[in-house]
Design a protein around this motif. Structure first.
Motif, PDB file in Angstrom:
ATOM      1  N   GLN A  13      -0.254   7.223   0.819  1.00 26.33           N
ATOM      2  CA  GLN A  13      -2.078   6.863   1.474  1.00 26.33           C
ATOM      3  C   GLN A  13      -1.896   5.330   2.007  1.00 26.33           C
ATOM      4  O   GLN A  13      -2.049   4.603   1.371  1.00 26.33           O
ATOM      5  CB  GLN A  13      -2.471   8.291   1.524  1.00 26.33           C
ATOM      6  CG  GLN A  13      -2.715   9.541   1.034  1.00 26.33           C
ATOM      7  CD  GLN A  13      -3.426   9.907   0.366  1.00 26.33           C
ATOM      8  OE1 GLN A  13      -4.095   9.440  -0.224  1.00 26.33           O
ATOM      9  NE2 GLN A  13      -3.550  10.979   0.521  1.00 26.33           N
ATOM     10  N   PRO A  14      -2.963   4.786   2.674  1.00 25.51           N
ATOM     11  CA  PRO A  14      -3.358   3.491   2.918  1.00 25.51           C
ATOM     12  C   PRO A  14      -3.980   3.362   1.019  1.00 25.51           C
ATOM     13  O   PRO A  14      -4.754   4.012   0.954  1.00 25.51           O
ATOM     14  CB  PRO A  14      -4.951   3.530   3.937  1.00 25.51           C
ATOM     15  CG  PRO A  14      -4.212   4.471   4.356  1.00 25.51           C
ATOM     16  CD  PRO A  14      -3.405   6.136   3.974  1.00 25.51           C
ATOM     17  N   GLY A  15      -3.827   1.897   1.436  1.00 25.76           N
ATOM     18  CA  GLY A  15      -3.890   1.766  -0.491  1.00 25.76           C
ATOM     19  C   GLY A  15      -3.032   1.817  -1.347  1.00 25.76           C
ATOM     20  O   GLY A  15      -3.311   1.276  -2.453  1.00 25.76           O
ATOM     21  N   GLY A  16      -2.795   2.653  -0.815  1.00 29.62           N
ATOM     22  CA  GLY A  16      -0.913   2.504  -1.951  1.00 29.62           C
ATOM     23  C   GLY A  16       0.054   1.793  -2.310  1.00 29.62           C
ATOM     24  O   GLY A  16      -0.158   0.815  -1.464  1.00 29.62           O
ATOM     25  N   GLU A  88      -1.058  -0.684   8.855  1.00 37.21           N
ATOM     26  CA  GLU A  88      -0.380  -2.044   9.723  1.00 37.21           C
ATOM     27  C   GLU A  88       1.149  -1.740   9.403  1.00 37.21           C
ATOM     28  O   GLU A  88       2.099  -3.437   9.940  1.00 37.21           O
ATOM     29  CB  GLU A  88      -0.372  -2.808  10.377  1.00 37.21           C
ATOM     30  CG  GLU A  88      -1.879  -3.853   8.986  1.00 37.21           C
ATOM     31  CD  GLU A  88      -3.086  -3.041   9.047  1.00 37.21           C
ATOM     32  OE1 GLU A  88      -3.309  -2.014   9.406  1.00 37.21           O
ATOM     33  OE2 GLU A  88      -3.797  -4.409   9.149  1.00 37.21           O
ATOM     34  N   ASP A  89       1.676  -1.332   7.987  1.00 34.85           N
ATOM     35  CA  ASP A  89       2.874  -1.741   7.410  1.00 34.85           C
ATOM     36  C   ASP A  89       3.903  -0.897   8.011  1.00 34.85           C
ATOM     37  O   ASP A  89       4.554  -0.842   7.278  1.00 34.85           O
ATOM     38  CB  ASP A  89       2.592  -2.330   5.873  1.00 34.85           C
ATOM     39  CG  ASP A  89       1.468  -3.009   5.251  1.00 34.85           C
ATOM     40  OD1 ASP A  89       0.774  -2.914   4.799  1.00 34.85           O
ATOM     41  OD2 ASP A  89       1.954  -3.791   6.222  1.00 34.85           O
ATOM     42  N   GLN A 113      21.085  -0.019   6.797  1.00 41.51           N
ATOM     43  CA  GLN A 113      20.267   0.732   8.645  1.00 41.51           C
ATOM     44  C   GLN A 113      19.048   1.014   8.434  1.00 41.51           C
ATOM     45  O   GLN A 113      18.439   1.739   9.457  1.00 41.51           O
ATOM     46  CB  GLN A 113      21.119   2.392   7.875  1.00 41.51           C
ATOM     47  CG  GLN A 113      20.523   3.062   6.640  1.00 41.51           C
ATOM     48  CD  GLN A 113      20.950   3.162   5.241  1.00 41.51           C
ATOM     49  OE1 GLN A 113      21.625   2.012   5.307  1.00 41.51           O
ATOM     50  NE2 GLN A 113      20.143   3.853   4.382  1.00 41.51           N
ATOM     51  N   GLY A 114      17.787   0.829   7.508  1.00 42.69           N
ATOM     52  CA  GLY A 114      16.942   0.948   8.364  1.00 42.69           C
ATOM     53  C   GLY A 114      16.200   1.867   6.952  1.00 42.69           C
ATOM     54  O   GLY A 114      16.612   2.870   7.069  1.00 42.69           O
ATOM     55  N   THR A 115      15.086   1.866   6.566  1.00 39.91           N
ATOM     56  CA  THR A 115      14.763   3.158   5.847  1.00 39.91           C
ATOM     57  C   THR A 115      12.853   3.003   6.457  1.00 39.91           C
ATOM     58  O   THR A 115      12.878   1.654   6.268  1.00 39.91           O
ATOM     59  CB  THR A 115      14.726   2.916   4.635  1.00 39.91           C
ATOM     60  OG1 THR A 115      13.665   4.020   3.684  1.00 39.91           O
ATOM     61  CG2 THR A 115      13.897   2.015   3.686  1.00 39.91           C
ATOM     62  N   PRO A 116      12.655   3.971   6.511  1.00 39.04           N
ATOM     63  CA  PRO A 116      11.009   4.203   7.375  1.00 39.04           C
ATOM     64  C   PRO A 116       9.987   4.050   5.961  1.00 39.04           C
ATOM     65  O   PRO A 116      10.132   4.515   4.891  1.00 39.04           O
ATOM     66  CB  PRO A 116      11.139   5.014   7.881  1.00 39.04           C
ATOM     67  CG  PRO A 116      12.111   6.133   7.330  1.00 39.04           C
ATOM     68  CD  PRO A 116      13.040   5.428   6.694  1.00 39.04           C
ATOM     69  N   VAL A 117       9.045   3.105   6.189  1.00 37.01           N
ATOM     70  CA  VAL A 117       8.007   3.628   5.675  1.00 37.01           C
ATOM     71  C   VAL A 117       6.549   3.708   6.116  1.00 37.01           C
ATOM     72  O   VAL A 117       6.639   3.128   7.383  1.00 37.01           O
ATOM     73  CB  VAL A 117       7.777   1.663   4.917  1.00 37.01           C
ATOM     74  CG1 VAL A 117       6.372   2.517   4.153  1.00 37.01           C
ATOM     75  CG2 VAL A 117       8.134   1.820   3.898  1.00 37.01           C
ATOM     76  N   THR A 118       6.290   4.586   5.749  1.00 37.76           N
ATOM     77  CA  THR A 118       4.684   5.676   6.781  1.00 37.76           C
ATOM     78  C   THR A 118       3.288   5.075   5.937  1.00 37.76           C
ATOM     79  O   THR A 118       3.566   6.028   4.911  1.00 37.76           O
ATOM     80  CB  THR A 118       5.268   6.506   7.663  1.00 37.76           C
ATOM     81  OG1 THR A 118       6.310   6.665   8.459  1.00 37.76           O
ATOM     82  CG2 THR A 118       3.539   7.249   8.246  1.00 37.76           C
TER      83      THR A 118
END
Length: 121
Positions: A13-16, A88-89, A113-118
């Motif tokens: 979550q935002p702020g996390g 935006e991160d 290979q890349g790791t996704p951050v949402t």
């Protein structure tokens, strides 16, 4: 084929806060400049943070004071601790290893290979 092994990432979550790690087995890790890059959806890959073999760190302006890059040469590991995360991160985060191998300037470079951050509520 050399492989950078990434872990971490996910949904926050935002702020996390979130941490991503990367291990480079079987290479002269302590001599290598390590870094994290990211590619937001629909955008080009961009630099997030670098750490030299001597431990000096630099950051993109957008993440200064929120992200911290560190390395553990005994474990061949580089970490990126991310705090105060913003939407935006959101991006795929890539680990990078870079080394100048001789005085002529020849280099070697490896990517994970890349790791996704949402970051989303």
């Amino acid at each position: 084929q050399v492989q950078l092994l990434e872990s971490g990432g996910g949904l926050v979550q935002p702020g996390g806060s979130l941490n991503v790690s990367c291990v480079l087995p079987g290479r002269p890790f302590s001599r290598m400049r390590m870094g994290w890059y990211r590619q937001p959806p629909g955008k080009q890959r961009e630099l997030v943070a670098l750490i030299t073999s001597g431990g000096s760190a630099t950051y993109a302006d957008s993440v200064k004071a929120r992200f911290t890059i560190s390395r553990d040469n005994a474990k061949n590991m580089v970490n990126l601790q991310m705090t105060s995360l913003k939407p935006e991160d959101t991006a795929v985060y890539y680990c990078n290893a870079y080394l100048v191998v001789n005085v002529e300037g020849a280099t070697v470079e490896y990517w994970g290979q890349g790791t996704p951050v949402t970051v989303s509520s």
